[in-house]
Design an enzyme around this catalytic site. Structure first.
Site, short mmCIF file in Angstrom:
data_model
loop_
_atom_site.label_atom_id
_atom_site.label_comp_id
_atom_site.label_asym_id
_atom_site.label_seq_id
_atom_site.Cartn_x
_atom_site.Cartn_y
_atom_site.Cartn_z
N TYR A 139 14.73 30.69 6.48
CA TYR A 139 13.54 31.43 6.90
C TYR A 139 13.48 31.58 8.41
O TYR A 139 13.77 30.63 9.15
CB TYR A 139 12.28 30.67 6.47
CG TYR A 139 12.01 30.68 4.99
CD1 TYR A 139 11.80 31.86 4.29
CD2 TYR A 139 11.94 29.47 4.29
CE1 TYR A 139 11.53 31.85 2.94
CE2 TYR A 139 11.67 29.45 2.93
CZ TYR A 139 11.46 30.65 2.26
OH TYR A 139 11.20 30.62 0.93
N ARG A 150 -11.20 -0.48 14.36
CA ARG A 150 -11.06 0.34 13.15
C ARG A 150 -12.14 -0.09 12.17
O ARG A 150 -13.17 0.54 12.07
CB ARG A 150 -9.64 0.15 12.60
CG ARG A 150 -9.31 1.07 11.45
CD ARG A 150 -7.82 1.07 11.13
NE ARG A 150 -7.31 -0.22 10.63
CZ ARG A 150 -6.05 -0.40 10.26
NH1 ARG A 150 -5.17 0.58 10.31
NH2 ARG A 150 -5.65 -1.58 9.82
N LYS A 185 0.84 -1.20 0.00
CA LYS A 185 0.00 0.00 0.00
C LYS A 185 0.88 1.25 0.00
O LYS A 185 2.07 1.18 0.30
CB LYS A 185 -0.93 -0.03 1.21
CG LYS A 185 -0.20 -0.13 2.55
CD LYS A 185 -1.16 -0.43 3.69
CE LYS A 185 -0.40 -0.53 5.01
NZ LYS A 185 -1.25 -1.04 6.10
N ASP A 217 12.21 23.41 -1.11
CA ASP A 217 13.04 22.74 -2.10
C ASP A 217 14.53 22.77 -1.80
O ASP A 217 15.34 22.33 -2.63
CB ASP A 217 12.83 23.40 -3.47
CG ASP A 217 11.38 23.76 -3.68
OD1 ASP A 217 10.57 22.83 -3.83
OD2 ASP A 217 11.06 24.97 -3.64
N ARG A 231 0.72 -11.20 6.57
CA ARG A 231 0.77 -9.99 5.75
C ARG A 231 2.03 -9.21 6.09
O ARG A 231 2.12 -8.59 7.15
CB ARG A 231 -0.48 -9.12 5.99
CG ARG A 231 -1.79 -9.81 5.63
CD ARG A 231 -2.98 -8.87 5.80
NE ARG A 231 -3.07 -8.29 7.11
CZ ARG A 231 -3.65 -8.85 8.17
NH1 ARG A 231 -4.20 -10.04 8.05
NH2 ARG A 231 -3.66 -8.23 9.33
N CYS A 257 13.49 24.36 3.77
CA CYS A 257 12.58 25.07 2.88
C CYS A 257 11.83 24.04 2.03
O CYS A 257 12.06 22.84 2.15
CB CYS A 257 13.35 26.02 1.97
SG CYS A 257 14.53 27.07 2.83
N HIS A 294 -6.44 -7.91 12.50
CA HIS A 294 -5.22 -7.11 12.48
C HIS A 294 -4.82 -6.73 13.90
O HIS A 294 -5.67 -6.31 14.69
CB HIS A 294 -5.47 -5.84 11.63
CG HIS A 294 -4.25 -5.02 11.39
ND1 HIS A 294 -3.08 -5.54 10.87
CD2 HIS A 294 -4.00 -3.70 11.58
CE1 HIS A 294 -2.18 -4.57 10.76
NE2 HIS A 294 -2.71 -3.44 11.18
#
Ligand SMILES: *Cc1c(COP(=O)(O)O)cnc(C)c1O
Length: 406
Positions: free
Chosen positions: A284, A153, A49, A333, A239, A331, A183
């Protein structure tokens, strides 16, 4: 996905800004080591997933599909399952979460296993099967029943009402009950009392189902923590999730029973080096102020790539085998690190954000802890802007580029 084959030595030529290298050999070894821990006749469902916990679901499924004990792949959403089918993965796919009715016809057509626990789902599914039949496709809905033994859940309760749900599923002609699962909520803790209670509740419920004459071929319970420490929970299948990728379910699980190799490493390079004087601030908000003359390097990666802003002033990167601390805020990037202590550092030097360089290693666990984010989450959040380079035997065999990186 682009197919290719070349050495891993020259990756910065084509992926100069940042890339994640995914070691398929490590994933295969981790899976084999887990298999060695479980009962010989227990199969394994590979949990891929969130794009394989951020590693790349299609490439990993392709790598594992041929292993005889892998009996399928588990996804969280319908969209993830459809994408894998599109990528040509033929192994059985199970959607672990609630699947929405709008997708039932397509799921049934593509034989995607549906997790059921709501009565209306059973009715919706039989309607979808009949609708498909009218359109010329004769196929049952294949389902796995989810049992809630403690997560609160999703899932039916293992009680009389739950049993009547199982009866209704078996009584619905359009439905084939292939599996049933529960689970663990706390299998990754040192104290296994809670997990043992869940196993007992699930086992009792399975016994009652058997007594009523229903046979469900695929009973499964264990996640990674269960595989490592709860052999009683092996059943027909386990799993396997986070451990496949070489990550640990928690700090509390024992690490002496299995060797795991992290499969993902994250690489960039220094794009700029400069000196700053005492009193100058970095990034920043000026949260870091130099107390003395310093040499700082700029790395062209940021929270836009999933490199958490919570690492601001907290994490390290590896340059020339040494740790360079992050200075000031990350930041979107870019971010800056201190290379005062690494005088040999030069522009264009490789930077390891996750992985090994010489004797030093930065793990997903470390970044998870430093950013308050949890290792699973850090892996999942590595951004779409980061190309995934899949390698086997030290050679890149394919590249996943969800978005073009310029
Ligand atoms: C995510 C998930 C798993 C895998 O868990 P890991 O801790 O990564 O092994 C197994 N089963 C279900 C239902 C899940 O949601």
């Amino acid at each position: 996905m682009k197919e290719e084959s070349r050495s891993t030595g020259d990756l910065f030529t084509d992926y100069p800004r940042v890339y994640a290298q995914i070691d398929l050999d490590a994933i295969r070894r981790n899976v084999e080591n887990m298999k060695a821990l479980i009962a010989p006749d227990t199969k394994m469902i590979a949990v891929i997933k969130t794009d394989g916990y951020g590693h790349g679901a299609a490439a990993i499924a392709g790598e594992l599909e041929s292993l005889p004990y892998i009996c399928g792949f588990a996804l969280a959403t319908e969209g993830e399952a459809f994408a894998l089918k599109k990528a040509g993965i033929s192994g059985p796919l199970l959607v672990l979460g609630y699947a929405f009715p709008v997708h039932y016809e397509r799921m049934i057509r593509e034989k995607i296993r549906i997790t059921v626990f709501r009565r209306d789902t059973l009715r919706e599914l039989s309607g979808a099967v009949r609708a498909l039949k009218e359109k010329g496709t004769e196929r049952k809905a294949i389902v796995h029943i989810k049992v809630d033994t403690g997560m609160n859940r999703i899932g039916i309760k293992p009680d009389a009402e739950g049993l009547s749900f199982v009866e209704e599923a078996f009584g619905t002609e359009e439905i084939e009950v292939e599996g049933i699962f529960t689970h663990f909520a706390r299998a990754d803790e040192e104290d296994k009392t809670d997990a043992q209670g869940q196993i007992a509740a699930f086992s009792r419920f399975l016994e009652q189902i058997r007594e009523r004459g229903f046979h469900i071929p695929l009973k499964h319970c264990s996640n990674s923590a269960g595989i490592l420490e709860l052999p009683k929970a092996n059943m027909d299948a386990v799993r396997a999730g986070v451990t496949m990728y070489g990550l640990w379910p928690s700090r509390e699980v024992r690490r002496d029973r299995i060797e795991l190799t992290p499969a993902l490493s994250l690489h960039s390079q220094i794009v700029y080096i400069k000196e700053i004087e005492a009193g100058e601030a970095v990034s920043y908000g000026g949260t870091f102020v130099a107390g003395e003359k310093m040499r700082i390097a700029t790395i062209p990666v940021g929270y836009g790539d999933g490199y958490s802003r919570a690492l601001s002033g907290r994490g390290d990167v590896l340059i020339r085998g040494r740790r360079a601390p992050i200075l000031g805020r990350i930041c979107m990037d870019q971010f800056m690190v201190d290379v005062t202590g690494i005088p040999q550092a030069r522009e264009s030097d490789p930077v390891t954000l996750i992985g090994r360089d010489g004797s030093q290693e930065i793990t997903m666990e470390e970044l998870g802890e430093r950013s308050g984010r949890f290792n699973y989450e850090f892996a999942c959040c590595i951004g779409k802007r980061v190309p995934r380079l899949f390698c086997r035997n030290g050679r890149i065999i394919s590249v996943g580029e969800p978005e073009q990186d310029f």
